[in-house]
Design a protein around this motif. Structure first.
Motif, PDB file in Angstrom:
ATOM      1  N   GLU A  52       0.857  -1.185   0.000  1.00 37.47           N
ATOM      2  CA  GLU A  52       0.000   0.000   0.000  1.00 37.47           C
ATOM      3  C   GLU A  52       0.890   1.231   0.000  1.00 37.47           C
ATOM      4  OE1 GLU A  52      -2.648   0.043   3.296  1.00 37.47           O
ATOM      5  OE2 GLU A  52      -3.653  -1.836   2.752  1.00 37.47           O
ATOM      6  N   ASN A  53       0.807   2.053  -1.030  1.00 30.45           N
ATOM      7  CA  ASN A  53       1.587   3.290  -1.104  1.00 30.45           C
ATOM      8  C   ASN A  53       0.833   4.409  -0.393  1.00 30.45           C
ATOM      9  OD1 ASN A  53       2.175   1.761  -3.929  1.00 30.45           O
ATOM     10  ND2 ASN A  53       4.012   2.753  -3.134  1.00 30.45           N
ATOM     11  N   GLN A  54       1.489   5.018   0.593  1.00 28.47           N
ATOM     12  CA  GLN A  54       0.887   6.113   1.360  1.00 28.47           C
ATOM     13  C   GLN A  54       1.895   7.252   1.478  1.00 28.47           C
ATOM     14  OE1 GLN A  54      -0.695   4.799   5.139  1.00 28.47           O
ATOM     15  NE2 GLN A  54      -1.696   3.006   4.268  1.00 28.47           N
ATOM     16  N   PRO A  55       2.162   7.970   0.378  1.00 25.06           N
ATOM     17  CA  PRO A  55       3.179   9.019   0.407  1.00 25.06           C
ATOM     18  C   PRO A  55       2.699  10.264   1.152  1.00 25.06           C
ATOM     19  CG  PRO A  55       2.085   8.983  -1.720  1.00 25.06           C
ATOM     20  CD  PRO A  55       1.555   7.807  -0.960  1.00 25.06           C
ATOM     21  N   GLY A  56       3.679  11.078   1.554  1.00 30.83           N
ATOM     22  CA  GLY A  56       3.351  12.357   2.158  1.00 30.83           C
ATOM     23  C   GLY A  56       4.224  12.684   3.343  1.00 30.83           C
ATOM     24  N   ALA A  57       4.650  13.951   3.433  1.00 30.61           N
ATOM     25  CA  ALA A  57       5.408  14.485   4.579  1.00 30.61           C
ATOM     26  C   ALA A  57       6.639  13.653   4.905  1.00 30.61           C
ATOM     27  CB  ALA A  57       4.502  14.605   5.804  1.00 30.61           C
ATOM     28  N   GLY A  58       7.360  13.233   3.867  1.00 26.93           N
ATOM     29  CA  GLY A  58       8.603  12.512   4.087  1.00 26.93           C
ATOM     30  C   GLY A  58       8.443  11.229   4.872  1.00 26.93           C
ATOM     31  N   SER A  59       7.305  10.583   4.741  1.00 26.10           N
ATOM     32  CA  SER A  59       6.982   9.287   5.342  1.00 26.10           C
ATOM     33  C   SER A  59       6.375   9.384   6.741  1.00 26.10           C
ATOM     34  CB  SER A  59       8.193   8.346   5.387  1.00 26.10           C
ATOM     35  OG  SER A  59       9.074   8.685   6.428  1.00 26.10           O
ATOM     36  N   THR A  60       6.365  10.568   7.345  1.00 21.80           N
ATOM     37  CA  THR A  60       5.880  10.674   8.719  1.00 21.80           C
ATOM     38  C   THR A  60       4.363  10.548   8.818  1.00 21.80           C
ATOM     39  OG1 THR A  60       5.864  13.094   8.590  1.00 21.80           O
ATOM     40  CG2 THR A  60       7.857  12.042   9.464  1.00 21.80           C
ATOM     41  N   LEU A  61       3.628  10.952   7.792  1.00 21.32           N
ATOM     42  CA  LEU A  61       2.171  10.795   7.812  1.00 21.32           C
ATOM     43  C   LEU A  61       1.787   9.323   7.885  1.00 21.32           C
ATOM     44  CD1 LEU A  61       0.756  13.413   5.271  1.00 21.32           C
ATOM     45  CD2 LEU A  61       0.491  13.398   7.751  1.00 21.32           C
ATOM     46  N   ALA A  62       2.384   8.530   7.010  1.00 19.16           N
ATOM     47  CA  ALA A  62       2.074   7.098   6.992  1.00 19.16           C
ATOM     48  C   ALA A  62       2.506   6.424   8.286  1.00 19.16           C
ATOM     49  CB  ALA A  62       2.752   6.438   5.792  1.00 19.16           C
ATOM     50  N   ALA A  63       3.646   6.844   8.822  1.00 22.05           N
ATOM     51  CA  ALA A  63       4.118   6.252  10.071  1.00 22.05           C
ATOM     52  C   ALA A  63       3.155   6.539  11.219  1.00 22.05           C
ATOM     53  CB  ALA A  63       5.513   6.772  10.412  1.00 22.05           C
ATOM     54  N   GLY A  64       2.655   7.763  11.282  1.00 17.35           N
ATOM     55  CA  GLY A  64       1.700   8.113  12.322  1.00 17.35           C
ATOM     56  C   GLY A  64       0.408   7.332  12.193  1.00 17.35           C
ATOM     57  N   ARG A  65      -0.059   7.174  10.966  1.00 15.23           N
ATOM     58  CA  ARG A  65      -1.289   6.407  10.727  1.00 15.23           C
ATOM     59  C   ARG A  65      -1.085   4.942  11.123  1.00 15.23           C
ATOM     60  NH1 ARG A  65      -1.578   7.300   5.606  1.00 15.23           N
ATOM     61  NH2 ARG A  65      -2.653   9.299   5.864  1.00 15.23           N
ATOM     62  N   PHE A  66       0.062   4.392  10.749  1.00 17.88           N
ATOM     63  CA  PHE A  66       0.365   2.994  11.065  1.00 17.88           C
ATOM     64  C   PHE A  66       0.396   2.783  12.578  1.00 17.88           C
ATOM     65  CE2 PHE A  66       2.932  -0.759  11.704  1.00 17.88           C
ATOM     66  CZ  PHE A  66       2.589  -1.594  10.654  1.00 17.88           C
ATOM     67  N   ALA A  67       0.996   3.723  13.299  1.00 16.01           N
ATOM     68  CA  ALA A  67       1.117   3.591  14.745  1.00 16.01           C
ATOM     69  C   ALA A  67      -0.244   3.557  15.438  1.00 16.01           C
ATOM     70  CB  ALA A  67       1.956   4.734  15.310  1.00 16.01           C
ATOM     71  N   ARG A  68      -1.247   4.172  14.821  1.00 13.33           N
ATOM     72  CA  ARG A  68      -2.586   4.201  15.422  1.00 13.33           C
ATOM     73  C   ARG A  68      -3.396   2.945  15.116  1.00 13.33           C
ATOM     74  NH1 ARG A  68      -2.105   9.477  13.370  1.00 13.33           N
ATOM     75  NH2 ARG A  68      -3.477   9.004  11.597  1.00 13.33           N
ATOM     76  N   GLU A  69      -2.916   2.109  14.210  1.00  9.24           N
ATOM     77  CA  GLU A  69      -3.662   0.930  13.796  1.00  9.24           C
ATOM     78  C   GLU A  69      -3.062  -0.317  14.439  1.00  9.24           C
ATOM     79  OE1 GLU A  69      -3.235   1.024   9.589  1.00  9.24           O
ATOM     80  OE2 GLU A  69      -4.607   2.712   9.306  1.00  9.24           O
TER      81      GLU A  69
END
Length: 329
Positions: free
Chosen positions: A67-84
């Protein structure tokens, strides 16, 4: 019949829970897995993710969907992942999400260590310092750094953007060499390479895979690589570690790295299964060849080793940010 004691009853209950837990772990994975890649499709990072995901299918017996989730140098996807809280998900962690981002930004919506569990290091990618041939006609990295020390601020280097790993690598080189080299940020590696080719800037620090075509085409000249030793693609180009004590570069190494993390909620058994599948993928000669052809170095190793690398890299780049007073955009 002898009455069952409370201790016996508790022991049987505990055994039942343990048996149920073991059965659940034996059934993992119960469904296909996700691999979150925090960059757009088509780039080196995406290719690495897809190669590893495809090769993990055999050992796991399940498909791993990227799943490609680009944005904000990878920090957006990392934050979303941490909540799941999903133990069927993997995150393609890297120097940006787990070391540089946390060093630059105080209010990230995740903790790169507490919210994740390390699985394995996948690949490392050296950077290369390239120059416009007219700006550095002799192609000598030592002469370039000596001039930069003698004329503070007159020499410059471009990067793919403020706060990127290539930016901070340039800052680190300047700090160690005692040279003030002006940073010129661009919005991506492509525009930065165009700038150095045109002579708008003197030099550029770029990931080796993306810089190789221009180096081989002669439009830019490679001055040095940031791997600890010379790389097979550029055997005649020195590693910065060769510069030694004069420039504070003994043992120098600064590479981009990519690995796998899962959510903190995953059990030890699940992490072990993920790590074993990833190790099997990285041991595949075809996968290793395809990764090497893209300028990356296949790695691997146990979860504890990757966790230790992340801890060390966080501390290292935090020092660079503080010493250089680096500010994010």
């Amino acid at each position: 019949m002898t009455q069952m004691t409370r201790r016996t009853a508790m022991g049987l209950a505990g055994a039942a829970v343990a048996t149920a837990g073991a059965r659940a772990q034996a059934q993992w994975p119960a469904r296909d897995l996700r691999l979150v890649c925090p960059f757009p499709p088509g780039g080196t990072t995406d290719v690495v993710a897809r190669l590893v995901a495809a090769a993990m299918r055999g050992p796991l017996g399940r498909t791993v969907v990227v799943e490609n989730q680009p944005g904000a140098g990878s920090t957006l996807a990392a934050g979303r992942f941490a909540r799941e809280a999903d133990d069927h998900a993997l995150f393609l962690s890297q120097i940006a999400s787990h070391a540089i981002g946390p060093a630059l930004y105080r209010n990230l919506p995740y903790d790169p260590e507490a919210d994740f569990r390390a699985v394995t290091l996948v690949v490392t990618v050296p950077n290369v310092l390239v120059a416009n041939p007219r700006k550095v006609p002799d192609g000598d990295i030592r002469a370039f750094l000596r001039e930069a020390r003698a004329k503070p601020g007159e020499r410059n280097f471009a990067s793919a953007g403020n706060g990127t790993s290539t930016h901070l690598t340039g800052e680190l080189i300047g700090q160690l060499a005692g040279a003030r080299i002006t940073h010129v940020p661009y919005r991506g590696a492509g525009p930065a390479m165009t700038a150095v080719i045109s002579g708008e800037v003197d030099t550029l620090i770029d990931n080796l895979p993306t810089a190789l075509p221009q180096i081989r085409g002669g439009t830019v000249r490679a001055l040095a690589v940031t791997a600890r030793t010379r790389v097979p693609d550029l055997p005649d180009v020195p590693a910065l570690s060769e510069l030694g004590a004069e420039f504070g570069m003994e043992g120098f190494e600064a590479e981009a790295w990519f690995g796998l993390h899962t959510h903190k909620s995953a059990s030890d058994a699940v992490v072990a299964r993920m790590a074993a599948a990833a190790q099997a993928a990285l041991a595949d000669p075809a996968v290793r060849q395809q990764l090497a052809e893209r300028g990356t170095t296949p790695r691997g190793g146990p979860p504890a080793d990757y966790a230790a690398l992340v801890t060390a890299e966080r501390a290292r780049w935090l020092r660079v940010v503080r010493d250089g007073n680096v500010q994010a955009d």
